[in-house]
Design a protein around this motif. Structure first.
Motif, PDB file in Angstrom:
ATOM      1  N   LYS A   1       5.802   1.800  -4.520  1.00 37.20           N
ATOM      2  CA  LYS A   1       6.542   2.964  -5.021  1.00 37.20           C
ATOM      3  C   LYS A   1       5.933   3.443  -6.334  1.00 37.20           C
ATOM      4  O   LYS A   1       5.408   2.664  -7.116  1.00 37.20           O
ATOM      5  N   ILE A   2       6.031   4.755  -6.565  1.00 44.89           N
ATOM      6  CA  ILE A   2       5.447   5.351  -7.762  1.00 44.89           C
ATOM      7  C   ILE A   2       6.472   6.196  -8.509  1.00 44.89           C
ATOM      8  O   ILE A   2       7.455   6.660  -7.935  1.00 44.89           O
ATOM      9  N   VAL A   3       6.205   6.407  -9.800  1.00 43.69           N
ATOM     10  CA  VAL A   3       7.005   7.305 -10.624  1.00 43.69           C
ATOM     11  C   VAL A   3       6.044   8.147 -11.462  1.00 43.69           C
ATOM     12  O   VAL A   3       4.891   7.764 -11.684  1.00 43.69           O
ATOM     13  N   TYR A   4       6.532   9.295 -11.935  1.00 41.33           N
ATOM     14  CA  TYR A   4       5.727  10.194 -12.753  1.00 41.33           C
ATOM     15  C   TYR A   4       6.171  10.130 -14.205  1.00 41.33           C
ATOM     16  O   TYR A   4       7.363  10.046 -14.498  1.00 41.33           O
ATOM     17  N   ASP A   5       5.195  10.209 -15.105  1.00 41.37           N
ATOM     18  CA  ASP A   5       5.516  10.349 -16.522  1.00 41.37           C
ATOM     19  C   ASP A   5       6.077  11.745 -16.789  1.00 41.37           C
ATOM     20  O   ASP A   5       5.944  12.664 -15.979  1.00 41.37           O
TER      21      ASP A   5
ATOM     22  N   VAL B   1       0.831  -1.201   0.000  1.00 42.97           N
ATOM     23  CA  VAL B   1       0.000   0.000   0.000  1.00 42.97           C
ATOM     24  C   VAL B   1       0.866   1.251   0.000  1.00 42.97           C
ATOM     25  O   VAL B   1       1.733   1.414   0.865  1.00 42.97           O
ATOM     26  N   ASN B   2       0.618   2.135  -0.948  1.00 39.20           N
ATOM     27  CA  ASN B   2       1.268   3.446  -0.986  1.00 39.20           C
ATOM     28  C   ASN B   2       0.443   4.422  -0.159  1.00 39.20           C
ATOM     29  O   ASN B   2      -0.786   4.413  -0.220  1.00 39.20           O
ATOM     30  N   THR B   3       1.107   5.279   0.604  1.00 39.12           N
ATOM     31  CA  THR B   3       0.393   6.230   1.465  1.00 39.12           C
ATOM     32  C   THR B   3       0.558   7.687   1.015  1.00 39.12           C
ATOM     33  O   THR B   3       0.135   8.592   1.716  1.00 39.12           O
ATOM     34  N   GLU B   4       1.143   7.911  -0.161  1.00 43.02           N
ATOM     35  CA  GLU B   4       1.328   9.289  -0.635  1.00 43.02           C
ATOM     36  C   GLU B   4       0.020   9.915  -1.102  1.00 43.02           C
ATOM     37  O   GLU B   4      -0.167  11.130  -0.995  1.00 43.02           O
ATOM     38  N   PHE B   5      -0.879   9.090  -1.637  1.00 47.33           N
ATOM     39  CA  PHE B   5      -2.184   9.575  -2.093  1.00 47.33           C
ATOM     40  C   PHE B   5      -3.265   8.679  -1.517  1.00 47.33           C
ATOM     41  O   PHE B   5      -3.109   7.453  -1.479  1.00 47.33           O
ATOM     42  N   GLY B   6      -4.370   9.304  -1.085  1.00 49.26           N
ATOM     43  CA  GLY B   6      -5.449   8.526  -0.509  1.00 49.26           C
ATOM     44  C   GLY B   6      -6.768   9.264  -0.619  1.00 49.26           C
ATOM     45  O   GLY B   6      -6.939  10.156  -1.460  1.00 49.26           O
ATOM     46  N   GLY B   7      -7.698   8.906   0.255  1.00 47.89           N
ATOM     47  CA  GLY B   7      -9.007   9.532   0.235  1.00 47.89           C
ATOM     48  C   GLY B   7      -8.983  10.900   0.895  1.00 47.89           C
ATOM     49  O   GLY B   7      -7.976  11.350   1.438  1.00 47.89           O
ATOM     50  N   HIS B   8     -10.163  11.564   0.880  1.00 50.09           N
ATOM     51  CA  HIS B   8     -10.212  12.952   1.337  1.00 50.09           C
ATOM     52  C   HIS B   8     -11.653  13.385   1.546  1.00 50.09           C
ATOM     53  O   HIS B   8     -12.588  12.775   1.001  1.00 50.09           O
ATOM     54  N   GLY B   9     -11.816  14.439   2.308  1.00 51.71           N
ATOM     55  CA  GLY B   9     -13.111  15.073   2.402  1.00 51.71           C
ATOM     56  C   GLY B   9     -13.423  15.811   1.113  1.00 51.71           C
ATOM     57  O   GLY B   9     -12.541  16.099   0.302  1.00 51.71           O
ATOM     58  N   LEU B  10     -14.699  16.107   0.904  1.00 54.44           N
ATOM     59  CA  LEU B  10     -15.128  16.884  -0.257  1.00 54.44           C
ATOM     60  C   LEU B  10     -16.527  17.412  -0.005  1.00 54.44           C
ATOM     61  O   LEU B  10     -17.202  16.993   0.934  1.00 54.44           O
TER      62      LEU B  10
ATOM     63  N   PRO C   1     -10.941  15.578   6.047  1.00 44.89           N
ATOM     64  CA  PRO C   1      -9.615  15.089   6.398  1.00 44.89           C
ATOM     65  C   PRO C   1      -8.996  14.248   5.276  1.00 44.89           C
ATOM     66  O   PRO C   1      -9.693  13.832   4.358  1.00 44.89           O
ATOM     67  N   HIS C   2      -7.698  14.016   5.367  1.00 45.05           N
ATOM     68  CA  HIS C   2      -7.043  13.023   4.518  1.00 45.05           C
ATOM     69  C   HIS C   2      -7.368  11.642   5.061  1.00 45.05           C
ATOM     70  O   HIS C   2      -7.413  11.436   6.271  1.00 45.05           O
ATOM     71  N   VAL C   3      -7.605  10.681   4.155  1.00 42.64           N
ATOM     72  CA  VAL C   3      -7.912   9.306   4.561  1.00 42.64           C
ATOM     73  C   VAL C   3      -6.893   8.377   3.902  1.00 42.64           C
ATOM     74  O   VAL C   3      -7.003   8.050   2.723  1.00 42.64           O
ATOM     75  N   SER C   4      -5.907   7.961   4.669  1.00 41.36           N
ATOM     76  CA  SER C   4      -4.874   7.071   4.148  1.00 41.36           C
ATOM     77  C   SER C   4      -5.469   5.697   3.836  1.00 41.36           C
ATOM     78  O   SER C   4      -6.472   5.278   4.417  1.00 41.36           O
ATOM     79  N   ASN C   5      -4.831   4.974   2.928  1.00 36.52           N
ATOM     80  CA  ASN C   5      -5.291   3.634   2.574  1.00 36.52           C
ATOM     81  C   ASN C   5      -4.700   2.540   3.454  1.00 36.52           C
ATOM     82  O   ASN C   5      -4.866   1.354   3.171  1.00 36.52           O
ATOM     83  N   THR C   6      -4.057   2.933   4.521  1.00 32.08           N
ATOM     84  CA  THR C   6      -3.687   2.006   5.584  1.00 32.08           C
ATOM     85  C   THR C   6      -3.447   2.834   6.836  1.00 32.08           C
ATOM     86  O   THR C   6      -3.157   4.029   6.755  1.00 32.08           O
ATOM     87  N   GLY C   7      -3.604   2.215   7.979  1.00 31.96           N
ATOM     88  CA  GLY C   7      -3.439   2.978   9.214  1.00 31.96           C
ATOM     89  C   GLY C   7      -3.841   2.161  10.434  1.00 31.96           C
ATOM     90  O   GLY C   7      -4.117   0.961  10.326  1.00 31.96           O
ATOM     91  N   ARG C   8      -3.909   2.837  11.572  1.00 30.94           N
ATOM     92  CA  ARG C   8      -4.228   2.174  12.840  1.00 30.94           C
ATOM     93  C   ARG C   8      -5.636   2.535  13.271  1.00 30.94           C
ATOM     94  O   ARG C   8      -6.034   3.703  13.275  1.00 30.94           O
ATOM     95  N   ALA C   9      -6.389   1.518  13.635  1.00 31.09           N
ATOM     96  CA  ALA C   9      -7.750   1.729  14.109  1.00 31.09           C
ATOM     97  C   ALA C   9      -7.738   2.555  15.384  1.00 31.09           C
ATOM     98  O   ALA C   9      -6.788   2.507  16.174  1.00 31.09           O
ATOM     99  N   GLY C  10      -8.795   3.333  15.581  1.00 34.53           N
ATOM    100  CA  GLY C  10      -8.925   4.120  16.800  1.00 34.53           C
ATOM    101  C   GLY C  10      -8.171   5.424  16.796  1.00 34.53           C
ATOM    102  O   GLY C  10      -8.204   6.160  17.781  1.00 34.53           O
ATOM    103  N   ARG C  11      -7.507   5.738  15.709  1.00 37.40           N
ATOM    104  CA  ARG C  11      -6.740   6.978  15.617  1.00 37.40           C
ATOM    105  C   ARG C  11      -7.430   7.974  14.686  1.00 37.40           C
ATOM    106  O   ARG C  11      -8.210   7.604  13.821  1.00 37.40           O
TER     107      ARG C  11
ATOM    108  N   PRO D   1      -9.215   3.410  -2.341  1.00 38.35           N
ATOM    109  CA  PRO D   1      -8.089   2.470  -2.351  1.00 38.35           C
ATOM    110  C   PRO D   1      -7.559   2.248  -3.764  1.00 38.35           C
ATOM    111  O   PRO D   1      -8.335   2.039  -4.694  1.00 38.35           O
ATOM    112  N   TRP D   2      -6.246   2.345  -3.904  1.00 31.15           N
ATOM    113  CA  TRP D   2      -5.597   2.037  -5.168  1.00 31.15           C
ATOM    114  C   TRP D   2      -4.368   1.213  -4.862  1.00 31.15           C
ATOM    115  O   TRP D   2      -3.703   1.405  -3.843  1.00 31.15           O
ATOM    116  N   LEU D   3      -4.083   0.264  -5.748  1.00 31.15           N
ATOM    117  CA  LEU D   3      -3.032  -0.713  -5.485  1.00 31.15           C
ATOM    118  C   LEU D   3      -2.244  -1.013  -6.748  1.00 31.15           C
ATOM    119  O   LEU D   3      -2.797  -1.006  -7.846  1.00 31.15           O
ATOM    120  N   ALA D   4      -0.970  -1.274  -6.568  1.00 30.11           N
ATOM    121  CA  ALA D   4      -0.140  -1.860  -7.617  1.00 30.11           C
ATOM    122  C   ALA D   4       0.177  -3.290  -7.185  1.00 30.11           C
ATOM    123  O   ALA D   4       0.258  -3.582  -5.993  1.00 30.11           O
TER     124      ALA D   4
END
Length: 272
Positions: free
Chosen positions: A216-220, A167-176, A184-194, A208-211
């Motif tokens: 690790k990611i790279v940019y074009d 799981v990459n944590t650089e990009f994740g969910g979010h409020g809108l 808030p930012h919503v990571s795609n992994t983390g600790r419950a209760g926090r 959630p997005w997965l490779a």
């Protein structure tokens, strides 16, 4: 700063969400071998214009992109997973295509992403898409008043771990809501209760997005398209949801089942 929405405002968000779901259904039917990504971009533009909606991507200039973004949808193919810049590419049989779009209708934004297989499915790709969909479902199930953002992240991450995907944590969910990205930012992994406590009226985009084999990611060179660093295939599933006094509401739910050619029946535990 958090902005809790009223029931009437959530219903307004649902209108946008239903439009997005229908748009993705339309593009899913259109996305076949031989179709150019630019055809999908132009179809999305037409549907947005016909509805009187506004693209949240057009002229978007975040710090991580080489802006402004001059398209209305992100189209990412195979090892590309996020912010795919539509370009002159003809889809091939068995391509894995991710479509991600956010629009505003009457000032209310919804955001959704869907990964599909173009033409002939590959079991490993079906499994990868399935993992993101199940992770999304787990995150939604954890999105109840009284829980915390960490409970959502932990639920998503647990599914990824169960499938054996990093799981990459650089990009994740979010409020809108009024805008595409809010706290808030919503990571795609983390600790419950926090993290932030979830309250009725909070609206979130969970994604959630997965490779398959790397976090690790790279940019074009285009400055936007994000790919897996090792070239492994990727998938991404996203819904806009609302926290309520009861069960969470999915505001971008499709009325059709079009994300995969068929469910993966193989055992999903362990590494792919």
């Amino acid at each position: 700063m958090l902005e809790l929405k009223t029931p009437a405002e959530i219903e307004a968000l649902r209108v946008t969400g239903e439009f997005i779901a229908g748009l993705l259904d339309d593009l899913t039917r259109l996305a076949k071998p031989g179709v150019n990504l630019l055809d999908l971009e132009h179809r999305a533009r037409r549907l947005i214009e016909d509805r009187g909606a506004q693209s949240c991507y057009w002229d978007y200039s975040p710090s991580f992109g080489r802006g402004p973004f001059r398209n209305v949808i992100c189209l990412s193919v195979n090892d590309a997973v996020l912010h795919g810049l539509p370009h002159d590419y003809v889809l091939r049989d068995s391509d894995l295509l991710t479509m991600d779009i956010a629009v505003s209708i009457d000032g209310w934004v919804a955001d959704s992403a869907r990964s599909i297989i173009v033409g002939t499915p590959r079991p490993k790709d079906e499994r990868l898409i399935e993992a993101t969909e199940r992770a999304l479902a787990a995150g939604i199930a954890a999105s109840v008043s009284g829980n915390r953002v960490g409970d959502i992240s932990a639920a998503i991450g647990a599914v990824a771990a169960d499938y054996g995907y990093p799981v990459n944590t650089e990009f994740g969910g979010h409020g809108l809501g009024r805008t595409m990205h809010e706290d808030p930012h919503v990571s795609n992994t983390g600790r419950a209760g926090r993290g932030l406590k979830l309250k009725p009226g909070l609206t979130l985009a969970l994604e959630p997005w997965l490779a398959r084999t790397t976090d690790k990611i790279v940019y074009d060179d285009d400055g936007w398209t994000i790919r897996s660093a090792d070239g492994s295939r990727t998938a991404h599933s996203e819904h806009t949801i609302a926290i309520t006094d009861g069960e969470p509401l999915v505001l971008t739910q499709s009325v059709t089942t079009t994300t995969m050619a068929g469910p993966t029946r193989s055992e999903h535990h362990g590494h792919p």
